[in-house]
Write an enzyme that holds these catalytic residues in place. Structure first.
Site, PDB file in Angstrom:
ATOM      1  CB  SER A 117      -4.743  -1.118  -4.342  1.00 36.77           C
ATOM      2  OG  SER A 117      -5.684  -0.069  -4.500  1.00 36.77           O
ATOM      3  CB  ALA A 118      -2.410   4.059  -5.686  1.00 38.05           C
ATOM      4  CG  ASN A 119      -7.339   4.699  -1.870  1.00 38.41           C
ATOM      5  OD1 ASN A 119      -8.273   4.143  -1.129  1.00 38.41           O
ATOM      6  ND2 ASN A 119      -7.645   6.039  -1.746  1.00 38.41           N
ATOM      7  CG  MET A 120      -4.802  -0.797   0.996  1.00 37.32           C
ATOM      8  SD  MET A 120      -4.988  -2.081   0.140  1.00 37.32           S
ATOM      9  CE  MET A 120      -3.224  -2.388  -0.418  1.00 37.32           C
ATOM     10  CB  ALA A 170      -0.937   0.127   1.191  1.00 37.23           C
ATOM     11  CB  THR A 171       4.413   1.806  -0.259  1.00 40.02           C
ATOM     12  OG1 THR A 171       4.772   1.251   1.112  1.00 40.02           O
ATOM     13  CG2 THR A 171       5.428   3.013  -0.471  1.00 40.02           C
ATOM     14  N   GLY A 178      -0.885   8.750  -4.963  1.00 42.72           N
ATOM     15  CA  GLY A 178      -1.100   7.432  -5.687  1.00 42.72           C
ATOM     16  C   GLY A 178      -2.526   7.343  -6.318  1.00 42.72           C
ATOM     17  CE  LYS A 193      -1.043  11.629  -0.346  1.00 45.59           C
ATOM     18  NZ  LYS A 193      -0.286  10.136  -0.036  1.00 45.59           N
ATOM     19  CG  HIS A 201      -4.426  13.136   0.805  1.00 44.99           C
ATOM     20  ND1 HIS A 201      -4.575  13.328  -0.701  1.00 44.99           N
ATOM     21  CD2 HIS A 201      -4.742  11.905   1.057  1.00 44.99           C
ATOM     22  CE1 HIS A 201      -5.202  12.138  -1.005  1.00 44.99           C
ATOM     23  NE2 HIS A 201      -5.171  11.366  -0.113  1.00 44.99           N
TER      24      HIS A 201
END
Length: 238
Positions: free
Chosen positions: A101-104, A77-78, A143, A137, A133
């Site tokens: 995935s860029a977003n979980m 998830a990085t 991502g 961040k 964000h």
């Protein structure tokens, strides 16, 4: 399920809490710097404890080193250095199951599916992407926004990203996709896709209310991934 965490920032703090509430065990964390952690800490180079899966919310330097060494399933998830991380995961996919995935958030996955469906139907609409964000961040654009742009480009191959209009002194072209970034306060995460047509606009927005959606999503993925054969997985294929 025995979980080995890569990194121990805000996201994996939540992963640990939610995983334990679901009856899973955190066997340790992999970090670059030693600190006073609530779990045994290991470097990439050291011998890791037994685990069923790695959940990685860290940074590209640690993630890339970890991918090359790991002998167990990886939930990645990085964000940042997306292409390098995906290539490294593909290189290991013949040996073990890996997920990226860029977003979980499953909601963001559905947002992506909506975009796939919408772009071909809205060929005469301009597209602008905006992500917001929290002030801490580091990477920009997110991502997730990169993933949304990639999805648009798959459907509209001539698309070109525009990150800064301050030095552009002409009308936008049909190929442009504006990329807009906001950083401030404690915004968990917001992604907007704007379709702007003649005398009408369509906005599709996903707002994260809590980091728990990402943490919980990574655990959901891990529970499935440990039962999969070696391969490269995404939300589309898991």
């Amino acid at each position: 399920m025995r979980i080995l965490l890569a990194g121990y920032g805000a996201m994996n703090v939540r992963v640990a809490k939610l995983a334990e509430e679901r009856g899973h065990v955190i066997t340790g964390i992999i970090v670059n710097r030693q600190n006073d952690y609530p779990y045994p800490a290991y470097s990439v180079e050291s011998d890791w404890p037994d685990a069923d899966v790695i959940i990685d919310f860290s940074h590209p330097e640690l993630s890339l080193a970890l991918i090359s060494k790991a002998q167990l399933p990886i939930v990645m998830a990085t964000t940042g250095q997306k292409e390098n991380i995906i290539q490294a995961l593909h290189d290991r996919a013949a040996e073990l199951p890996v997920f990226f995935s860029a977003n979980m958030s499953y909601g963001v996955h559905i947002l992506t599916e909506i975009i796939k469906y919408s772009v071909p139907l809205l060929q005469n609409f301009d597209i602008e992407l905006t992500e917001k964000h929290h002030r801490r961040k580091v990477d920009a654009p997110s991502g997730t926004l990169v993933k949304l742009y990639d999805t648009i480009k798959e459907q509209r191959a001539q698309s070109t990203p525009v990150y800064d209009r301050t030095n552009i002194h002409s009308a936008r072209t049909a190929e442009e996709v504006g990329i807009n970034v906001v950083r401030g306060g404690t915004i968990v995460g917001e992604h907007e896709v704007l379709f702007a047509g003649h005398d009408e606009t369509i906005q599709i927005i996903h707002r994260a209310q809590s980091k728990d959606i990402f943490a919980s999503g990574s655990i959901d993925v891990a529970e499935q991934l440990i039962n999969r054969p070696p391969g490269y997985y995404t939300f589309d294929t898991l």
